[in-house]
Design a protein around this motif. Structure first.
Motif, PDB file in Angstrom:
ATOM      1  N   ASP A 122      24.080  35.977  31.126  1.00  0.00           N
ATOM      2  CA  ASP A 122      23.224  37.101  31.511  1.00  0.00           C
ATOM      3  C   ASP A 122      23.977  38.412  31.659  1.00  0.00           C
ATOM      4  OD1 ASP A 122      20.388  36.187  31.918  1.00  0.00           O
ATOM      5  OD2 ASP A 122      21.483  34.662  33.042  1.00  0.00           O
ATOM      6  N   GLY A 123      25.284  38.391  31.471  1.00  0.00           N
ATOM      7  CA  GLY A 123      26.061  39.619  31.557  1.00  0.00           C
ATOM      8  C   GLY A 123      26.771  39.854  32.869  1.00  0.00           C
ATOM      9  N   HIS A 124      26.691  38.915  33.826  1.00  0.00           N
ATOM     10  CA  HIS A 124      27.451  39.069  35.066  1.00  0.00           C
ATOM     11  C   HIS A 124      28.936  39.071  34.709  1.00  0.00           C
ATOM     12  CE1 HIS A 124      23.660  37.242  36.623  1.00  0.00           C
ATOM     13  NE2 HIS A 124      23.801  38.236  37.475  1.00  0.00           N
ATOM     14  N   LEU A 125      29.680  39.972  35.310  1.00  0.00           N
ATOM     15  CA  LEU A 125      31.084  40.162  34.970  1.00  0.00           C
ATOM     16  C   LEU A 125      32.007  39.289  35.818  1.00  0.00           C
ATOM     17  CD1 LEU A 125      32.887  41.917  33.097  1.00  0.00           C
ATOM     18  CD2 LEU A 125      33.143  43.483  35.035  1.00  0.00           C
ATOM     19  N   PHE A 126      32.991  38.686  35.139  1.00  0.00           N
ATOM     20  CA  PHE A 126      34.028  37.881  35.775  1.00  0.00           C
ATOM     21  C   PHE A 126      35.379  38.402  35.352  1.00  0.00           C
ATOM     22  CE2 PHE A 126      30.337  35.240  35.679  1.00  0.00           C
ATOM     23  CZ  PHE A 126      30.401  34.500  36.841  1.00  0.00           C
ATOM     24  N   GLU A 127      36.351  38.214  36.216  1.00  0.00           N
ATOM     25  CA  GLU A 127      37.723  38.640  35.937  1.00  0.00           C
ATOM     26  C   GLU A 127      38.676  37.509  36.272  1.00  0.00           C
ATOM     27  OE1 GLU A 127      40.997  41.670  37.960  1.00  0.00           O
ATOM     28  OE2 GLU A 127      38.859  42.160  38.129  1.00  0.00           O
ATOM     29  N   ILE A 128      39.673  37.302  35.413  1.00  0.00           N
ATOM     30  CA  ILE A 128      40.815  36.474  35.767  1.00  0.00           C
ATOM     31  C   ILE A 128      41.975  37.427  35.936  1.00  0.00           C
ATOM     32  CG2 ILE A 128      40.062  34.267  34.805  1.00  0.00           C
ATOM     33  CD1 ILE A 128      41.698  34.891  32.291  1.00  0.00           C
ATOM     34  N   SER A 129      42.756  37.230  36.990  1.00  0.00           N
ATOM     35  CA  SER A 129      43.799  38.181  37.346  1.00  0.00           C
ATOM     36  C   SER A 129      45.027  37.454  37.858  1.00  0.00           C
ATOM     37  CB  SER A 129      43.266  39.123  38.433  1.00  0.00           C
ATOM     38  OG  SER A 129      44.281  39.950  38.930  1.00  0.00           O
ATOM     39  N   GLU A 130      46.165  37.822  37.320  1.00  0.00           N
ATOM     40  CA  GLU A 130      47.462  37.261  37.743  1.00  0.00           C
ATOM     41  C   GLU A 130      48.316  38.370  38.301  1.00  0.00           C
ATOM     42  OE1 GLU A 130      51.543  35.607  35.593  1.00  0.00           O
ATOM     43  OE2 GLU A 130      49.681  35.627  34.452  1.00  0.00           O
ATOM     44  N   LEU A 131      48.806  38.222  39.528  1.00  0.00           N
ATOM     45  CA  LEU A 131      49.714  39.201  40.106  1.00  0.00           C
ATOM     46  C   LEU A 131      51.075  39.092  39.424  1.00  0.00           C
ATOM     47  CD1 LEU A 131      49.024  39.147  43.934  1.00  0.00           C
ATOM     48  CD2 LEU A 131      48.423  40.926  42.284  1.00  0.00           C
ATOM     49  N   VAL A 132      51.652  40.215  39.082  1.00  0.00           N
ATOM     50  CA  VAL A 132      52.993  40.248  38.483  1.00  0.00           C
ATOM     51  C   VAL A 132      53.960  40.604  39.603  1.00  0.00           C
ATOM     52  CG1 VAL A 132      54.487  41.356  36.808  1.00  0.00           C
ATOM     53  CG2 VAL A 132      52.089  40.916  36.244  1.00  0.00           C
ATOM     54  N   THR A 133      54.920  39.727  39.839  1.00  0.00           N
ATOM     55  CA  THR A 133      55.890  39.988  40.910  1.00  0.00           C
ATOM     56  C   THR A 133      57.286  40.141  40.383  1.00  0.00           C
ATOM     57  OG1 THR A 133      56.087  37.611  41.296  1.00  0.00           O
ATOM     58  CG2 THR A 133      54.544  38.832  42.684  1.00  0.00           C
TER      59      THR A 133
END
Length: 133
Positions: A122-133
Motif C-alpha cells: 500500500d506504499g507504507h514506508l520502511f527503512e533498514i538502517s545500519e549504524l557505521v562506527t
C-alpha cells in the motif's frame, strides 16, 4: 491516578491497508511477521516483539467523528515510517529483496549510517538502517 506509561502497557502500530489478506501475506513472507489473530477486516501481527495491526479503511465512527481511515493516497508523501535497525544493511537488503521487497534504491552509505528504503503493497514506508562506527 494511573501511571502512564506503565510497565504492563504495550504499544501497537496500526496500518490501514487496501487488502488485509494481501498485506498479511506480504508481512509474513517478506518481513517474517507472525499472525497472532486474523479477522475479515483486520489482522494482528507480531513482529520483533511488537504488535502491528493491519486494518481495512473506513469512515468516521462515534469515537472519532471526523476521522477517515485510508491507506496512503500518495506513497511519495510520508508522515511516518517504520525503521529496522540492522547489523548488516547490505545483507538485510539482499534477504528482503529476495523475499519480494521492492527497494527505492540499493543501500546508501551516508557516512554515519547505511540505509535503504522500501514499501509495503500500500506504499507504507520502511527503512533498514545500519549504524557505521
Amino acid at each position: 491516578m494511573t501511571a502512564f506509561p506503565a510497565e504492563d502497557m504495550e504499544m501497537t502500530r496500526l496500518l490501514v491497508v487496501s487488502d488485509v489478506a494481501v498485506s498479511r501475506q506480504w508481512y509474513e513472507e517478506v518481513l517474517g511477521a507472525h499472525v497472532h489473530s486474523a479477522y475479515e477486516s483486520a489482522c494482528v501481527l507480531s513482529l520483533l516483539g511488537n504488535w502491528l495491526l493491519l486494518v481495512s479503511g473506513g469512515g468516521p465512527t462515534d469515537d472519532k467523528p471526523t476521522v477517515t481511515m485510508a491507506p496512503p493516497a500518495d506513497p511519495d508523501r510520508v508522515s511516518a515510517e517504520l525503521i529496522f535497525r540492522v547489523r548488516d544493511c547490505h545483507g538485510a537488503y539482499e534477504t528482503l529483496r529476495a523475499r519480494g521487497a521492492a527497494f527505492l534504491t540499493p543501500p546508501l552509505d551516508r557516512g554515519y549510517e547505511i540505509r535503504a528504503f522500501f514499501r509495503d503493497p500500500d506504499g507504507h514506508l520502511f527503512e533498514i538502517s545500519e549504524l557505521v562506527t
